[in-house]
Design an enzyme around this catalytic site. Sequence first.
Site, PDB file in Angstrom:
ATOM      1  N   GLY A 129       0.799  -1.233   0.000  1.00 18.13           N
ATOM      2  CA  GLY A 129       0.000   0.000   0.000  1.00 18.13           C
ATOM      3  C   GLY A 129       0.824   1.272   0.000  1.00 18.13           C
ATOM      4  O   GLY A 129       0.264   2.365   0.099  1.00 18.13           O
ATOM      5  N   GLU A 363      13.326   2.609  -7.431  1.00 17.52           N
ATOM      6  CA  GLU A 363      14.201   3.479  -6.614  1.00 17.52           C
ATOM      7  C   GLU A 363      13.686   4.923  -6.667  1.00 17.52           C
ATOM      8  O   GLU A 363      14.469   5.877  -6.645  1.00 17.52           O
ATOM      9  CB  GLU A 363      15.668   3.369  -7.057  1.00 17.52           C
ATOM     10  CG  GLU A 363      16.138   1.927  -7.022  1.00 17.52           C
ATOM     11  CD  GLU A 363      17.374   1.655  -6.227  1.00 17.52           C
ATOM     12  OE1 GLU A 363      18.112   2.603  -5.912  1.00 17.52           O
ATOM     13  OE2 GLU A 363      17.603   0.492  -5.897  1.00 17.52           O
ATOM     14  N   ASN A 366      10.121   8.207 -11.781  1.00 13.57           N
ATOM     15  CA  ASN A 366      10.634   9.462 -12.336  1.00 13.57           C
ATOM     16  C   ASN A 366       9.700  10.629 -12.035  1.00 13.57           C
ATOM     17  O   ASN A 366      10.131  11.788 -12.057  1.00 13.57           O
ATOM     18  CB  ASN A 366      10.934   9.287 -13.829  1.00 13.57           C
ATOM     19  CG  ASN A 366      12.230   8.490 -14.001  1.00 13.57           C
ATOM     20  OD1 ASN A 366      12.844   8.075 -13.013  1.00 13.57           O
ATOM     21  ND2 ASN A 366      12.653   8.291 -15.232  1.00 13.57           N
TER      22      ASN A 366
HETATM   23  C1  LIG Z   1      10.817  -5.150 -10.431  1.00  9.92           C
HETATM   24  C2  LIG Z   1      10.292  -4.367  -9.296  1.00  9.92           C
HETATM   25  C3  LIG Z   1       9.639  -3.089  -9.643  1.00  9.92           C
HETATM   26  C4  LIG Z   1       9.333  -2.184  -8.500  1.00  9.92           C
HETATM   27  C5  LIG Z   1      10.458  -2.070  -7.490  1.00  9.92           C
HETATM   28  C6  LIG Z   1      10.154  -1.079  -6.386  1.00  9.92           C
HETATM   29  C7  LIG Z   1      11.175  -1.189  -5.258  1.00  9.92           C
HETATM   30  C8  LIG Z   1      11.954   0.063  -5.088  1.00  9.92           C
HETATM   31  O1  LIG Z   1      12.186   0.790  -5.978  1.00  9.92           O
HETATM   32  S1  LIG Z   1      12.551   0.445  -3.567  1.00  9.92           S
HETATM   33  C9  LIG Z   1      12.439   2.141  -3.248  1.00  9.92           C
HETATM   34  C10 LIG Z   1      11.538   3.006  -4.012  1.00  9.92           C
HETATM   35  N1  LIG Z   1      10.899   3.988  -3.218  1.00  9.92           N
HETATM   36  C11 LIG Z   1      11.217   5.272  -3.246  1.00  9.92           C
HETATM   37  O2  LIG Z   1      12.148   5.722  -3.879  1.00  9.92           O
HETATM   38  C12 LIG Z   1      10.371   6.169  -2.413  1.00  9.92           C
HETATM   39  C13 LIG Z   1       9.928   7.390  -3.167  1.00  9.92           C
HETATM   40  N2  LIG Z   1       9.514   8.409  -2.217  1.00  9.92           N
HETATM   41  C14 LIG Z   1      10.420   9.288  -1.681  1.00  9.92           C
HETATM   42  O3  LIG Z   1      11.569   9.354  -2.088  1.00  9.92           O
HETATM   43  C15 LIG Z   1       9.941  10.164  -0.550  1.00  9.92           C
HETATM   44  O4  LIG Z   1       8.858   9.527   0.085  1.00  9.92           O
HETATM   45  C16 LIG Z   1       9.552  11.589  -1.014  1.00  9.92           C
HETATM   46  C17 LIG Z   1      10.675  12.213  -1.824  1.00  9.92           C
HETATM   47  C18 LIG Z   1       8.291  11.532  -1.849  1.00  9.92           C
HETATM   48  C19 LIG Z   1       9.434  12.531   0.206  1.00  9.92           C
HETATM   49  O5  LIG Z   1       8.560  12.034   1.120  1.00  9.92           O
HETATM   50  P1  LIG Z   1       7.903  12.919   2.318  1.00  9.92           P
HETATM   51  O6  LIG Z   1       6.995  12.018   3.036  1.00  9.92           O
HETATM   52  O7  LIG Z   1       7.339  14.197   1.768  1.00  9.92           O
HETATM   53  O8  LIG Z   1       9.154  13.213   3.239  1.00  9.92           O
HETATM   54  P2  LIG Z   1       9.995  14.564   3.476  1.00  9.92           P
HETATM   55  O9  LIG Z   1       9.150  15.492   4.300  1.00  9.92           O
HETATM   56  O10 LIG Z   1      10.535  15.094   2.194  1.00  9.92           O
HETATM   57  O11 LIG Z   1      11.220  14.052   4.352  1.00  9.92           O
HETATM   58  C20 LIG Z   1      11.034  13.576   5.665  1.00  9.92           C
HETATM   59  C21 LIG Z   1      12.351  13.698   6.391  1.00  9.92           C
HETATM   60  O12 LIG Z   1      13.337  12.926   5.684  1.00  9.92           O
HETATM   61  C22 LIG Z   1      14.447  13.747   5.333  1.00  9.92           C
HETATM   62  N3  LIG Z   1      14.950  13.384   4.017  1.00  9.92           N
HETATM   63  C23 LIG Z   1      14.266  13.416   2.838  1.00  9.92           C
HETATM   64  N4  LIG Z   1      15.095  13.069   1.840  1.00  9.92           N
HETATM   65  C24 LIG Z   1      16.302  12.822   2.388  1.00  9.92           C
HETATM   66  C25 LIG Z   1      17.552  12.433   1.842  1.00  9.92           C
HETATM   67  N5  LIG Z   1      17.711  12.244   0.534  1.00  9.92           N
HETATM   68  N6  LIG Z   1      18.590  12.240   2.706  1.00  9.92           N
HETATM   69  C26 LIG Z   1      18.432  12.441   4.043  1.00  9.92           C
HETATM   70  N7  LIG Z   1      17.254  12.817   4.602  1.00  9.92           N
HETATM   71  C27 LIG Z   1      16.206  13.016   3.768  1.00  9.92           C
HETATM   72  C28 LIG Z   1      13.874  15.165   5.296  1.00  9.92           C
HETATM   73  O13 LIG Z   1      14.893  16.121   5.513  1.00  9.92           O
HETATM   74  C29 LIG Z   1      12.859  15.141   6.433  1.00  9.92           C
HETATM   75  O14 LIG Z   1      13.537  15.293   7.637  1.00  9.92           O
HETATM   76  P3  LIG Z   1      13.028  16.443   8.709  1.00  9.92           P
HETATM   77  O15 LIG Z   1      11.617  16.055   9.033  1.00  9.92           O
HETATM   78  O16 LIG Z   1      13.971  16.299   9.850  1.00  9.92           O
HETATM   79  O17 LIG Z   1      13.105  17.720   7.965  1.00  9.92           O
END
Ligand SMILES: CCCCCCCC(=O)SCCNC(=O)CCNC(=O)[C@H](O)C(C)(C)COP(=O)(O)OP(=O)(O)OC[C@H]1O[C@@H](n2cnc3c(N)ncnc32)[C@H](O)[C@@H]1OP(=O)(O)O
Length: 383
Positions: A129, A363, A366
Amino acid sequence: MNQFSLNDDQIAVRDMALAFAADNLAPHALEWDEKKHFPVDVMRKAAALGMAAIYTSEDVGGSGMGRLDAALIFEALATGCPAISAYLSIHNMVSWMIDRYGSPEQRQRFLPTLCTMEKIGSYCLTEPGSGSDAAALKTRAVRDGDHYIVNGVKQFISGAGVSDIYVTMVRTGEEGPAGISTLVIEKDTPGVSFGANEKKMGWNAQPTAAVIFEDARVPVANRLADEGMGFKIAMSGLDGGRLNIGACSLGGAQAALDKALAYTAERKAFGKRIADFQALQFRLADMATELEAARTLLWRAACALDAKAPDATKLCAMAKRFATDTGFAVANEALQLHGGYGYLADYGVEKIVRDLRVHQILEGTNEVMRLIVARDLVGRGNR
Ligand SMILES: CCCCCCCC(=O)SCCNC(=O)CCNC(=O)[C@H](O)C(C)(C)COP(=O)(O)OP(=O)(O)OC[C@H]1O[C@@H](n2cnc3c(N)ncnc32)[C@H](O)[C@@H]1OP(=O)(O)O
């Protein structure tokens, strides 16, 4: 004078990985794809050359190299098989997360065998989910003395069922990112099981399945850093993981372009080589130009990540989006330039297209990459 070019060490690293890909990956990639074979033995050979822990510290068996070296290696390996290069990229990300956030005891306990790939690593964030909205994850870890009791399901996990070490993001506290922690969960933990291997369009040389936790007892000693740090750990791992996947797209696309160059130089139509038609020459020129542009952005992002530059996360998102979109477009164009032969498995181009398609999704889709860049440009608004 700044030559804006690779140094001798970087060229040697890239050549080593290119030779490995040519000798150990390319000759078998089609068969692995067809038979859905995960070549752990071949990945261990790559590990013996330092390619399983490229940017992990040397004191625990890593190679201690930089992100640009990693980009060079993953691009080179992907010229032989994008799916295996991508698996190695995930394993490298897992090793780095333990290296960066683990205690001295955890680093010594987990990393030496991950660096040799005696143990294989997986990354567990996505759930049935929650994909793009990663902070909505529901897998819960409830403290019980010196253990956590873990319940939940992780979805789309590369290596699931084969891997030994699952770096898993769980909820230990409140809703949202602040309630997430990271546990290193071992395969043989009672209460850990795996779903069936998913049938996929590409990436068939590596297994993808669900990881299921049912009252799994995980020692508190396996938690990386403090409770509540898990989301940051997950995101910082992905900064580098996204570069690696972008590099895998470049390598697959470069291999497809090289096949198209060879094919168009040899195929004749209307009395001449089809490479002599200017319309095709211009397409080949654009493919090479766009790949070079993507590569340059990716290398810049890699250097920014190593330098801990404030805009590194944004640059990694830009590079992942651009390299994976460009890589897919170039590989698809290479298929078109092969005419009907491009659609046949034996020519190897359709397999590259199938492998590269998922790089635009995983990951971080896009679309999420654009979200990260846009937030940096215009702020977050009301979410
Ligand atoms: C064959 C198989 C097909 C499918 C395979 C699928 C499997 C995979 O790909 S595995 C991983 C894939 N998943 C992802 O990449 C997740 C995508 N989503 C994201 O990257 C995030 O949820 C995103 C960018 C949308 C932001 O989320 P959001 O809930 O708004 O969080 P956000 O408020 O920005 O950040 C929360 C905290 O994390 C911190 N943070 C955010 N990004 C980073 C970073 N890059 N580095 C360090 N800290 C970070 C923020 O600073 C914040 O901290 P604080 O509250 O202290 O200020």
